[in-house]
Design an enzyme around this catalytic site. Structure first.
Site, PDB file in Angstrom:
ATOM      1  N   GLU A   1      37.269   4.297 -30.289  1.00 38.52           N
ATOM      2  CA  GLU A   1      37.672   3.278 -29.298  1.00 38.52           C
ATOM      3  C   GLU A   1      36.424   2.464 -28.993  1.00 38.52           C
ATOM      4  O   GLU A   1      35.528   2.943 -28.294  1.00 38.52           O
ATOM      5  CB  GLU A   1      38.197   3.960 -28.027  1.00 38.52           C
ATOM      6  CG  GLU A   1      39.480   4.728 -28.223  1.00 38.52           C
ATOM      7  CD  GLU A   1      40.677   3.845 -28.542  1.00 38.52           C
ATOM      8  OE1 GLU A   1      40.595   2.615 -28.366  1.00 38.52           O
ATOM      9  OE2 GLU A   1      41.698   4.403 -28.981  1.00 38.52           O
TER      10      GLU A   1
ATOM     11  N   LYS B   1      30.206  15.233 -25.066  1.00 35.56           N
ATOM     12  CA  LYS B   1      28.896  14.690 -24.676  1.00 35.56           C
ATOM     13  C   LYS B   1      29.124  13.439 -23.839  1.00 35.56           C
ATOM     14  O   LYS B   1      29.472  12.378 -24.368  1.00 35.56           O
ATOM     15  CB  LYS B   1      28.058  14.338 -25.913  1.00 35.56           C
ATOM     16  CG  LYS B   1      26.592  14.209 -25.567  1.00 35.56           C
ATOM     17  CD  LYS B   1      25.858  13.117 -26.299  1.00 35.56           C
ATOM     18  CE  LYS B   1      26.067  11.752 -25.755  1.00 35.56           C
ATOM     19  NZ  LYS B   1      25.481  11.454 -24.432  1.00 35.56           N
TER      20      LYS B   1
ATOM     21  N   CYS C   1      36.102  -2.238 -21.530  1.00 37.48           N
ATOM     22  CA  CYS C   1      36.364  -2.766 -22.876  1.00 37.48           C
ATOM     23  C   CYS C   1      37.587  -3.677 -22.841  1.00 37.48           C
ATOM     24  O   CYS C   1      37.735  -4.559 -23.667  1.00 37.48           O
ATOM     25  CB  CYS C   1      36.605  -1.618 -23.841  1.00 37.48           C
ATOM     26  SG  CYS C   1      37.872  -0.512 -23.236  1.00 37.48           S
TER      27      CYS C   1
ATOM     28  N   GLU D   1      30.618  -9.158 -25.532  1.00 37.52           N
ATOM     29  CA  GLU D   1      31.225  -8.593 -24.317  1.00 37.52           C
ATOM     30  C   GLU D   1      30.331  -8.919 -23.137  1.00 37.52           C
ATOM     31  O   GLU D   1      29.145  -8.596 -23.160  1.00 37.52           O
ATOM     32  CB  GLU D   1      31.275  -7.072 -24.423  1.00 37.52           C
ATOM     33  CG  GLU D   1      32.291  -6.535 -25.378  1.00 37.52           C
ATOM     34  CD  GLU D   1      32.361  -5.020 -25.273  1.00 37.52           C
ATOM     35  OE1 GLU D   1      31.455  -4.345 -25.806  1.00 37.52           O
ATOM     36  OE2 GLU D   1      33.308  -4.503 -24.669  1.00 37.52           O
TER      37      GLU D   1
HETATM   38  P1  NAP Z   1      27.325   3.287 -26.128  1.00 39.17           P
HETATM   39  O1  NAP Z   1      25.936   2.851 -25.944  1.00 39.17           O
HETATM   40  O2  NAP Z   1      27.952   3.122 -27.457  1.00 39.17           O
HETATM   41  O3  NAP Z   1      27.379   4.796 -25.666  1.00 39.17           O
HETATM   42  C1  NAP Z   1      28.562   5.547 -25.657  1.00 39.17           C
HETATM   43  C2  NAP Z   1      28.244   6.997 -25.861  1.00 39.17           C
HETATM   44  O4  NAP Z   1      27.632   7.166 -27.128  1.00 39.17           O
HETATM   45  C3  NAP Z   1      27.276   7.576 -24.836  1.00 39.17           C
HETATM   46  O5  NAP Z   1      27.627   8.916 -24.594  1.00 39.17           O
HETATM   47  C4  NAP Z   1      25.955   7.509 -25.579  1.00 39.17           C
HETATM   48  O6  NAP Z   1      25.012   8.456 -25.162  1.00 39.17           O
HETATM   49  C5  NAP Z   1      26.408   7.831 -26.988  1.00 39.17           C
HETATM   50  N1  NAP Z   1      25.490   7.387 -28.020  1.00 39.17           N
HETATM   51  C6  NAP Z   1      24.588   6.369 -27.981  1.00 39.17           C
HETATM   52  N2  NAP Z   1      23.952   6.283 -29.165  1.00 39.17           N
HETATM   53  C7  NAP Z   1      24.453   7.259 -29.947  1.00 39.17           C
HETATM   54  C8  NAP Z   1      24.203   7.679 -31.283  1.00 39.17           C
HETATM   55  N3  NAP Z   1      23.311   7.076 -32.067  1.00 39.17           N
HETATM   56  N4  NAP Z   1      24.905   8.721 -31.767  1.00 39.17           N
HETATM   57  C9  NAP Z   1      25.825   9.337 -31.002  1.00 39.17           C
HETATM   58  N5  NAP Z   1      26.099   8.992 -29.746  1.00 39.17           N
HETATM   59  C10 NAP Z   1      25.433   7.961 -29.229  1.00 39.17           C
HETATM   60  O7  NAP Z   1      28.328   2.546 -25.135  1.00 39.17           O
HETATM   61  P2  NAP Z   1      28.191   2.384 -23.579  1.00 39.17           P
HETATM   62  O8  NAP Z   1      27.156   1.336 -23.324  1.00 39.17           O
HETATM   63  O9  NAP Z   1      28.058   3.703 -22.913  1.00 39.17           O
HETATM   64  O10 NAP Z   1      29.648   1.846 -23.213  1.00 39.17           O
HETATM   65  C11 NAP Z   1      30.003   0.529 -23.304  1.00 39.17           C
HETATM   66  C12 NAP Z   1      30.778   0.265 -24.587  1.00 39.17           C
HETATM   67  O11 NAP Z   1      31.915   1.115 -24.662  1.00 39.17           O
HETATM   68  C13 NAP Z   1      31.332  -1.130 -24.620  1.00 39.17           C
HETATM   69  O12 NAP Z   1      31.154  -1.697 -25.887  1.00 39.17           O
HETATM   70  C14 NAP Z   1      32.818  -0.931 -24.343  1.00 39.17           C
HETATM   71  O13 NAP Z   1      33.635  -1.948 -24.820  1.00 39.17           O
HETATM   72  C15 NAP Z   1      33.071   0.368 -24.994  1.00 39.17           C
HETATM   73  N6  NAP Z   1      34.280   0.996 -24.445  1.00 39.17           N
HETATM   74  C16 NAP Z   1      35.397   1.026 -25.220  1.00 39.17           C
HETATM   75  C17 NAP Z   1      36.561   1.587 -24.728  1.00 39.17           C
HETATM   76  C18 NAP Z   1      37.800   1.620 -25.562  1.00 39.17           C
HETATM   77  O14 NAP Z   1      38.692   2.391 -25.228  1.00 39.17           O
HETATM   78  N7  NAP Z   1      37.925   0.844 -26.625  1.00 39.17           N
HETATM   79  C19 NAP Z   1      36.582   2.125 -23.440  1.00 39.17           C
HETATM   80  C20 NAP Z   1      35.418   2.072 -22.669  1.00 39.17           C
HETATM   81  C21 NAP Z   1      34.267   1.511 -23.208  1.00 39.17           C
HETATM   82  P3  NAP Z   1      23.788   8.052 -24.192  1.00 39.17           P
HETATM   83  O15 NAP Z   1      24.421   7.613 -22.932  1.00 39.17           O
HETATM   84  O16 NAP Z   1      23.038   9.299 -24.074  1.00 39.17           O
HETATM   85  O17 NAP Z   1      23.046   6.952 -24.887  1.00 39.17           O
END
Ligand code: NAP
Length: 482
Positions: A256, A180, A290, A386
């Protein structure tokens, strides 16, 4: 300039090797954040579609798990070749939906493809062990079996690499998957399905489902007993929610999550090299990473030189549409841009000074200019959250214990960067820092061959390297007499 939107854009659900519409016919829009214009409508997967995707992945599992590792490896290797051939087309699509510069997109495509090559090589290295039981004399045979159907959920900041970093090891291990992608940037991942099909991935082995109902579709899949792994990259808040759902069926998690990376420049650091490293650690992906350096701690004796040189370089970067040669593209959406602007306003109101940038961009597109802040007080919000934007926040330090304490003062523990000419000091500091990864005289740690991951609230498990393969395997032990 108007940018051409590919006419062959994959925008449906990819389930069991077929493209289809959502069960209720619903779609959602995807935008170019640099122009604030719609570029596509994508099928909005429903809970029924999610179950259909698990049906397909489950039906394909036994056949895929039984394929010889060499066959799985060769399919992954072909996927690497095709993605490498197609990297320009993918990079343009990624820039269009994410906003990042074309150079960043091309860099991501090389990184993304590398996971297929690395895991083509790892697929044939699923190695077990045999030993004598010290007490009973029986043989202890330990071998690793594919864990089953895996649910993969990815964020918008690296639309290709965060997917291939999971699909590569999952397929190498013999798992089948439902992926997804993030709703902001689903197009790159949907286009990747065509690459996998061309590479020879059988129907049902990889299924992709974009959905705005991410909570509901993830929940129904995590409560389906056929799903045995959940591999998530995204925010810590969503990671916590998924861990709670995964607990109900004891689904194996790999998480992650967020980061808040310190970037430490010691008195004996090579300042020019530190500035180059800072540009990578801060400005890759406009800070939407991240791994982005969030808090700069610079020794008092070199602080002003470092700050001036960094501001000169960041202030000179050209901002604009990623497809028009700009080095700094648009942030992914209005919320991200407003959050970054709010952080800078808060820090400045509390006494920080901007050496470059620091003001909202007027006009179309979710841009924020590269900004270097000095005299940032401890109370500034951007030190504990962040930033996810092109803003470098600098503080001075004078003692090693002080900088270690400050660097560790966060709930996150993904990556830290250190610049020093003294390797003994560097390795000593690395050991005291509570982070899963350390960049020592380097502003980039991402590497398909390395175990990427964090400690504390930055996550569980590792992606990349041999460790990444193990996330998709279960160990079975046979106690044998012969
Ligand atoms: P996010 O809001 O957590 O979303 C990530 C994914 O999760 C998206 O596909 C999102 O779908 C989905 N999602 C959202 N709410 C959900 C729920 N309740 N249940 C299941 N899935 C759900 O994060 P983001 O804003 O896309 O990305 C930024 C974050 O990712 C930052 O905190 C960053 O640090 C972290 N990140 C970490 C790494 C690592 O390797 N540690 C790498 C890259 C990014 P929708 O888009 O449909 O909402």
């Amino acid at each position: 300039m108007k940018h051409e939107i590919p006419s062959s854009l994959a925008s449906g659900l990819y389930i069991g090797g077929q493209w289809r519409e959502a069960s209720d016919g619903g779609t959602f829009p995807v935008y170019d954040p640099a122009r604030e214009e719609k570029i596509a409508d994508v099928a909005n997967g429903t809970v029924e579609d999610a179950i259909a995707a698990v049906d397909a992945a489950s039906a394909a599992f036994a056949g895929w798990a039984a394929r010889k590792p060499r066959e799985r490896a060769e399919i992954l290797r072909r996927a690497f070749d095709i993605l490498t051939r197609e990297k320009g087309r993918f990079a343009r699509l990624m820039t269009l939906e994410n906003g990042k510069s074309l150079a960043d997109s091309l860099g991501e495509m090389a990184y993304a493809a590398e996971f297929f090559r690395w895991y083509a090589e790892e697929a044939v290295r699923n190695i077990g062990t045999v030993m004598h039981s010290p007490a009973s004399g029986a043989r202890i045979l330990a071998h690793h079996k594919p864990a089953g159907v895996a649910l993969l959920i990815t964020p918008w900041n690296f639309p290709a690499a965060m997917g291939t970093r999971k699909i590569g090891p999952a397929l190498a291990a013999g798992c089948t998957v439902v992926i997804k992608p993030a709703s902001e940037t689903p197009l790159t991942m949907l286009a990747l399905m065509e690459v996998l099909e061309e590479a020879g991935v059988p129907a049902g082995v990889v299924n992709a489902l974009a959905s705005r109902a991410s909570g509901a579709v993830a929940d129904v899949m995590l409560h389906d007993p056929r799903v045995r792994v959940v591999s998530f990259t995204g925010s810590t808040a969503v990671g916590r929610t998924l861990l709670k759902s995964a607990a109900d069926n004891i689904v194996k998690p790999a998480m992650e999550l967020g980061g808040n990376a310190p970037f430490i420049v010691c008195a004996d650091g090579d300042i020019d090299a530190a500035v180059e490293g800072a540009l990578v650690a801060k400005m890759r992906n406009m800070g939407e990473a991240c791994t982005a350096a969030n808090r700069f701690y610079v020794h008092d004796s070199v602080h002003d030189e470092f700050a001036e040189k960094l501001a000169a370089r960041m202030g000179a970067m050209r901002m604009g549409h990623g497809l028009e040669g700009a080095e700094v593209g648009a942030l992914v959406n209005a919320d991200t841009r407003d959050k970054v602007a709010g952080f800078v306003e808060d820090a400045v109101a509390k006494g920080a000074r901007a050496l470059c940038g620091g003001r909202r961009h007027e006009g179309r597109g979710f841009f924020y200019p590269p900004t270097v802040l000095v005299d940032v007080p401890d109370t500034a919000k951007l030190l504990c959250d962040e930033i996810f934007g092109p803003v470098a926040a600098l503080q001075r330090f004078s003692g090693e214990d002080e900088v270690v304490r400050k660097a560790n003062e966060t709930e996150y523990g993904l990556v830290a960067y250190i610049y020093t000419r003294d390797q003994k000091r560097g390795l000593g500091l690395a050991e005291k820092l509570e982070f899963g990864m350390i960049g020592l005289n380097r502003g980039l740690v991402s590497d398909a061959a390395a175990p990427f991951g964090g400690v504390k609230q930055s996550g569980l498990g590792r992606e990349g390297g041999h460790e990444g393969l193990m996330e998709f395997l279960e160990t079975q032990y046979v106690s044998a007499e012969w």
